[in-house]
Design an enzyme around this catalytic site. Structure first.
Site: not given
Ligand code: TYD
Length: 133
Positions: A50
């Site tokens: 992303h």
């Molecule tokens: P995400 O940023 O989508 O991780 P990746 O891209 O590595 O899969 O985050 C995964 C989950 O964690 C998503 O449901 C949102 C949550 N999250 C938070 O609540 N706070 C945060 O600071 C981060 C980075 C993620």
């Protein structure tokens, strides 16, 4: 600073063990608003995939190693992080994935903004269109 770059951190060598540190706005070009970390990654898994419209990040391999793959809409950049005394600055509007995690690796991510689901671009084609503007 709108280019990704590796930033070396202070390293205080000591026979009792080494110490490094990060001050937001000093060693990295933003005030630290949030920290999160990625750990216990099963072999072969990929995180990310992303971009953020506004959020900027600084990524450190506190333990082990992994690759950060960036794309600015035109070209790809690949960084292998494997030491805790430097990190990768990732500006906003960079498509980002993290992969190739070693066993027991620990990725620390410092962020410039609060978590905001609306700041994410999760479709690469939409990202390319927005990045070209
Ligand atoms: P995400 O940023 O989508 O991780 P990746 O891209 O590595 O899969 O985050 C995964 C989950 O964690 C998503 O449901 C949102 C949550 N999250 C938070 O609540 N706070 C945060 O600071 C981060 C980075 C993620």
């Amino acid at each position: 600073m709108d280019q990704p770059c590796i930033i070396d951190l202070p390293k205080i060598l000591d026979r009792r063990g080494n110490l490094s540190f990060i001050e937001g706005g000093n060693h990295i070009p933003f005030a630290i608003r949030r920290a999160y970390w990625i750990y216990d990654v099963p072999g072969g898994e990929v995180r990310g995939g992303h971009a953020y419209r506004a959020n900027r990040e600084f990524v450190v391999a506190l333990s082990g190693s992994f690759d950060v793959v960036l794309h600015d809409g035109r070209q790809e950049y690949r960084y292998h992080l494997n030491r805790s005394y430097y990190g990768l600055y990732v500006p906003e509007m960079m498509w980002r994935s993290m992969e190739n995690f070693s066993t027991n690796s620990l990725a620390l991510v410092l962020s410039s903004t609060d978590y905001d689901a609306a700041d994410y671009i999760r479709d690469f084609e939409i990202f390319r269109q927005e990045a070209a503007r």
